[in-house]
Design a protein around this motif. Structure first.
Motif: not given
Ligand code: PHE
Length: 530
Positions: A230-233, A452-456, A460-462
């Motif tokens: 789950d990406l949210n985790v 920076p890629l992961f944080l982006t 976006v998801q948030k």
């Protein structure tokens, strides 16, 4: 300019007499004091539980190693090399990056205004522990008798039970800030941190020996592997790391700026990072043991408990635990005392970052900056969060400042250092020249590409979630004003303070210390000193 041509590393201009920590140990204690806060005690246990229990340790450790520690090093490097709080340090790195420094300062300011209120609650509850004043229904007591919570809205009605301890919190903060880095902040941590560790360790020992504790620990640590897809985790793990380590807020920049020239920066960073995570695990063990006990006493299964994070965990669920326990006053005092101390050593770091930024830009003395910044923050803190509508405002502002503000800040910081100002190799050489733990080449792609890629993706998801689902069923206007309004405030604050002319210490002759020792000395020639 090459290292050989650099002028002698004399302190000049505003550098002369810049305060320093009395020792590396003082710096480490203060940095741990900043990191260990409410996030460790009330946020980590619940986030870990919801994020897959034992399995959550995997994304958590990956986040620590791939973002937490590397970005902590970046903060340290910027602060130690450019010797200033975030706005001036970034300005010295690349003139236009000053705005990023003010953006971070704005986040600090916002967080400090509600963080202080939570410390005030903890002080009240410390007092209430003697005699378990919350009675039979801690939930009704917290939102009713204590906070007198009103509808979602804005009321100017102060809650006396919150306001009184809050006056004490702000008064103490202003005095400590005015005392300065060594005599104020460092002293506070030298006294506070051992107290916190002892008090909290006693609490955890007591908690694990309670009946039912092992059920709580099983609930916390039993891995739910399916959560890992789950990406949210993963997002929760990265957010936890950022907030908990106090990185990308500019705080660690100002803390590092008070380090002496020869300071073992990266090794200290590893100590701080692992100490913070250890405290987090300890808190998880203590909190979940206590929750296991609560389920046991109430004849419930663990899943039937609620209120496992945030204010409700601390001020509703924990009082329940305390009431069930023999010798409860002592246990309650340990819990709320720890919360207050952990919060206080973090709040001082937030305010120091703000105060030093203003001292530098406006040429203010330490005392006048401490008083001005402290009083303004205190007024906002009373007006917005010590009122009957404070709890909701606090929750909403926290959500937006942390999930959006800090992620924007971290992305900007990485991208500017690596791609725009192109100082990353210099920063690496700088850290390596003073530290025993050497940063390898890997640090650059982690900061420049992976983070920076992961944080982006995370950002976006948030934003998507907040736009589509709103926040916590709150009315749209409310989320607009307090949530998006907070984000807007960060940008406006940054723009205005950047636009105002420098009255203080933008010393054009500032020269970073030459990089001697290891590392490519040619790296320095790539950097222009602005
Ligand atoms: N790291 C602190 C905590 O875990 C919070 C904090 C965030 C403090 C940002 C300072 C700056 O609670």
């Amino acid at each position: 300019m090459t290292a050989a041509q650099s002028p002698a590393p004399q302190a000049r201009g505003p550098q002369q007499g810049r305060e320093t920590w009395t020792s590396n140990r003082g710096f480490i204690l203060a940095a741990i004091g900043s990191a260990v806060g409410l996030g460790n005690i009330w946020r980590f246990p619940g986030v870990a539980y919801e994020g897959g229990g034992g399995a959550f340790l995997i994304p958590y450790l990956i986040a620590l190693v791939t973002a937490g520690i590397p970005i902590l090093f970046l903060d340290y490097a910027v602060g130690h090399r450019f010797r200033a709080a975030a706005p001036l340090a970034f300005r010295r790195m690349w003139r236009r990056a000053e705005a990023l420094g003010w953006f971070q300062t704005a986040i600090l300011f916002v967080i400090s205004t509600y963080y202080a209120v939570i410390i005030a609650w903890s002080l009240s509850y410390f007092y209430y522990s003697f005699g378990t004043k919350w009675g039979e229904r801690p939930d009704e007591f917290f939102t009713g008798d204590y906070l007198r919570v009103g509808e979602a809205g804005v009321s100017g009605e102060l809650v006396g039970t919150v306001a009184w301890p809050l006056i004490g919190v702000w008064a103490l903060i202003i005095v400590i800030l005015a005392l300065g880095v060594a005599k104020g902040v460092e002293k506070l941590n030298v006294i506070g941190l051992p107290l916190l560790v002892l008090g909290f360790a006693a609490l955890v020992i007591k908690a694990v020996t309670l009946p039912g504790a092992s059920d709580g620990l099983n609930a916390l640590f039993t891995p739910q592997w399916d959560k890992l897809s789950d990406l949210n985790v993963w997002i929760a793990a990265y957010s936890q790391i950022f907030f908990s380590m106090s990185i990308a807020f500019g705080i660690m920049i100002s803390y590092a700026s008070f380090q002496k020239r020869k300071s073992n920066m990266t090794s200290s960073g590893l100590v701080v990072g692992f100490a913070n995570s250890s405290f987090e695990l300890l808190a998880g063990i203590g909190v979940f043991s206590a929750l296991g006990f609560l389920a046991h006493e109430q004849g419930k299964t663990y899943e039937q408990l609620d209120g496992l994070t945030g204010p409700i965990l601390s001020f509703v669920t924990f009082p329940r635990v305390i009431s069930e326990m023999p010798g409860s006053a002592f246990f309650g005092a340990l819990f709320f005392g720890s919360l207050a101390i952990a919060g206080f050593t973090s709040l001082i770091s937030l305010m120091l970052g703000v105060s030093v930024a203003f001292q530098e830009k406006f040429g203010l003395s330490r005392t006048s900056a401490s008083v001005t910044v402290g009083v303004v923050a205190a007024i906002v803190s009373f007006g917005l969060f010590a009122t009957t509508t404070g709890l909701l405002a606090l929750d909403t502002v926290d959500q937006f400042a942390n999930n959006i503000g800090i992620v924007v800040s971290a992305i900007a910081m990485c991208v500017i250092a690596v791609w725009v100002a192109r100082t990353i190799e210099t920063l690496r050489a700088h850290l390596n020249a003073v530290s025993t733990f050497k940063l390898g080449w890997w640090w650059v792609p982690v900061i420049g590409v992976y983070a920076p890629l992961f944080l982006t993706v995370m950002l976006v998801q948030k934003i998507y979630d907040l736009i589509v689902d709103g926040y916590e069923d709150l009315p749209t206007w409310y989320v607009g004003v307090f949530g998006w309004g907070t984000v807007g405030f960060l940008f406006v604050f940054a723009a205005v303070l950047t636009a105002v002319g420098w009255k203080g210490r933008d010393d054009p002759s500032f020269t970073p210390w030459p990089i001697v020792g290891s590392g490519p000395s040619s790296a320095e020639s790539k950097e222009s000193v602005r």
